[in-house]
Design a protein around this motif. Sequence first.
Motif, mmCIF file in Angstrom:
data_model
loop_
_atom_site.group_PDB
_atom_site.id
_atom_site.type_symbol
_atom_site.label_atom_id
_atom_site.label_comp_id
_atom_site.label_asym_id
_atom_site.label_seq_id
_atom_site.Cartn_x
_atom_site.Cartn_y
_atom_site.Cartn_z
ATOM 1 N N SER B 132 27.478 63.139 60.683
ATOM 2 C CA SER B 132 27.415 61.976 59.797
ATOM 3 C C SER B 132 26.451 62.210 58.639
ATOM 4 O O SER B 132 26.472 61.474 57.654
ATOM 5 C CB SER B 132 27.035 60.730 60.584
ATOM 6 N N LEU B 133 25.605 63.244 58.720
ATOM 7 C CA LEU B 133 24.695 63.521 57.597
ATOM 8 C C LEU B 133 25.253 64.623 56.694
ATOM 9 O O LEU B 133 24.560 65.148 55.840
ATOM 10 C CB LEU B 133 23.321 63.932 58.114
ATOM 11 N N LYS B 134 26.511 64.943 56.892
ATOM 12 C CA LYS B 134 27.179 65.950 56.072
ATOM 13 C C LYS B 134 27.066 65.553 54.598
ATOM 14 O O LYS B 134 27.329 64.410 54.236
ATOM 15 C CB LYS B 134 28.638 66.014 56.495
ATOM 16 N N GLY B 135 26.662 66.504 53.764
ATOM 17 C CA GLY B 135 26.600 66.227 52.337
ATOM 18 C C GLY B 135 25.331 65.530 51.892
ATOM 19 O O GLY B 135 25.083 65.395 50.696
ATOM 20 N N LYS B 136 24.510 65.063 52.829
ATOM 21 C CA LYS B 136 23.255 64.398 52.456
ATOM 22 C C LYS B 136 22.196 65.455 52.129
ATOM 23 O O LYS B 136 22.238 66.576 52.630
ATOM 24 C CB LYS B 136 22.750 63.537 53.614
ATOM 25 N N THR B 137 21.255 65.064 51.290
ATOM 26 C CA THR B 137 20.141 65.949 50.991
ATOM 27 C C THR B 137 18.948 65.538 51.861
ATOM 28 O O THR B 137 18.500 64.398 51.794
ATOM 29 C CB THR B 137 19.754 65.840 49.507
ATOM 30 N N ILE B 138 18.487 66.477 52.681
ATOM 31 C CA ILE B 138 17.406 66.171 53.610
ATOM 32 C C ILE B 138 16.200 67.055 53.291
ATOM 33 O O ILE B 138 16.337 68.259 53.095
ATOM 34 C CB ILE B 138 17.834 66.418 55.070
ATOM 35 N N GLY B 139 15.030 66.448 53.226
ATOM 36 C CA GLY B 139 13.822 67.199 52.913
ATOM 37 C C GLY B 139 12.940 67.372 54.135
ATOM 38 O O GLY B 139 12.956 66.556 55.051
ATOM 39 N N GLU B 151 17.633 73.641 59.399
ATOM 40 C CA GLU B 151 18.338 74.865 59.012
ATOM 41 C C GLU B 151 19.348 75.262 60.075
ATOM 42 O O GLU B 151 20.420 75.778 59.780
ATOM 43 C CB GLU B 151 17.326 75.997 58.821
ATOM 44 N N GLU B 152 18.978 75.019 61.311
ATOM 45 C CA GLU B 152 19.809 75.489 62.411
ATOM 46 C C GLU B 152 20.991 74.553 62.663
ATOM 47 O O GLU B 152 22.121 75.009 62.843
ATOM 48 C CB GLU B 152 18.935 75.585 63.659
ATOM 49 N N LYS B 153 20.723 73.234 62.673
ATOM 50 C CA LYS B 153 21.765 72.302 63.122
ATOM 51 C C LYS B 153 22.474 71.555 62.009
ATOM 52 O O LYS B 153 23.575 71.081 62.184
ATOM 53 C CB LYS B 153 21.153 71.291 64.090
ATOM 54 N N TYR B 154 21.811 71.408 60.865
ATOM 55 C CA TYR B 154 22.402 70.591 59.801
ATOM 56 C C TYR B 154 22.925 71.482 58.679
ATOM 57 O O TYR B 154 22.480 71.393 57.539
ATOM 58 C CB TYR B 154 21.383 69.563 59.301
ATOM 59 N N LYS B 155 23.832 72.356 59.038
ATOM 60 C CA LYS B 155 24.300 73.357 58.084
ATOM 61 C C LYS B 155 25.123 72.762 56.946
ATOM 62 O O LYS B 155 25.236 73.349 55.879
ATOM 63 C CB LYS B 155 25.123 74.423 58.807
ATOM 64 N N ASP B 156 25.719 71.592 57.177
ATOM 65 C CA ASP B 156 26.550 70.980 56.138
ATOM 66 C C ASP B 156 25.763 70.019 55.251
ATOM 67 O O ASP B 156 26.322 69.387 54.362
ATOM 68 C CB ASP B 156 27.736 70.238 56.774
ATOM 69 N N SER B 157 24.480 69.878 55.518
ATOM 70 C CA SER B 157 23.644 69.044 54.658
ATOM 71 C C SER B 157 22.870 69.970 53.726
ATOM 72 O O SER B 157 22.681 71.143 54.031
ATOM 73 C CB SER B 157 22.645 68.239 55.491
#
Lengths: 228, 254
Positions: B132-139, B151-157
Amino acid sequence: MNWDALATYGPRMLQGLVVTLQLVAISITLGALLAWPVALARMSRSRLLRGVAFGYMYFFRGTPLLAQTFLVYYGAGQFRVQLEAVGLWWLFRDAFFCCVLTFTLNTAAYQAEILRGAIKAVPIGQREAAMSLGLKPRQIFRKIIMPQALLIALRPLGNEVILMIKGSSVAAIVTVFDLMGVTRLAYSRTFDFQVYLWAAVLYLIVVESIRRIWDKIEHYLTRHLRTA
Amino acid sequence: MRIVKQAAIAALALMAVTGVVQAKEWKNIRVAVEGAFPPFNFVSADNQIGGFDVDIAKAICEKMKAECTFAVQDWDGLIPALQAGKFDAIISSMSITPERKKVIDFSRPYYQSPSSFIAPKTAGIKDTSPESLKGKTIGAQSSTVQAAELEEKYKDSEIKLYPTQDEVNLDLVSGRIDMLFVDKLPGLDWLKTADGACCEFVGTDMPTDGVGAGVRQSDTDLRDQISEAIVAIKADGTYDKINAKYFPFSIWKD
């Protein structure tokens, strides 16, 4: 050699290198375009123009690139509402753009100073000779002064490109994954100093390439000065 | 084979010798903190360091009857500088992770805090699964557990990494990032500030392995003494007093 780390981060470092090269290429080119009007303004007869150009160059040559990058990047963040109002926030939101803007302004200041020095270094007799031939001021500048000035400016400009390549590593501090950014990431995962060594080698290769290209350009441009 | 054997004996002898040297009493301990991670460690306006980590470190030193001096070191440089011998222990909210354990050693944990997402209240984010966080920018702050996890789990963000947590927070406020991923406790502290008022915790927390004091792998005696001291300050109530000063609930990890 840490082959595991090389396999994992090697390709990403090359991507980072591409980002670094883009950053430098765009900034240096835009900076070169901006440097001309600034240099001319600096030598203008108008006190106002001279003052503005002097102030600009004074600021950008007198403060660290890191501080300038922070000012633009986090400074823009503070003025989000105003920037949104003028429809520019989407640009300033992007870290890469903020870096290109800062680097361009920075390198333009240096390049302008280099150009000014080079133009001043062309012997006054050249201008006088051209005038006595009846050339117009614009022609004198374009055909007589500029070609000679550019030759004088060539080496310092090469220096500026090299400094910019290395200086661009501050982009990593504001989240751009340039070569330095990827290297820092790789180091924070592997704790292996090797990655910094690889980054150093990549920077060296780029700088050496620039050096060789510059030698070629100089060789070509000074062909009239060599005795057969 | 003989050479190998001799080398092994020599190595053992060397270890024995250095072992004796190491079993020294730790009278002076140089402790490093990052100094940019409130309320755990920070440098105040009058240049004093303070925070939970610093108070715990002081209590540990007192228990060990050792003199402690503090150094402030950038986060990314903490482990390299420890290895280079610039100081002896990192007591700076450093989570115990398998990657770090490859290069340094940790005492027993002295607190535990999960990782949490923070997003603007207006964003309406409920689910924080990678899908559900695909495409979001996370800092996140670079070289942290949170950064590694992203880096490991949110590859599509899109992941953005910053040198300090303050800068991550700044960019969440300015809207360059959609959300941030941070240690829950400093996150809690930041949400109470004027800047943090914009935002809230969203989604589900992720557990971590706790935070320990980092020491060089060769300093096993120091590691054990610090671990003992941590247990001792918990037993005599010093720990709970410090805990209560910063948080209304216990962050102790058994």
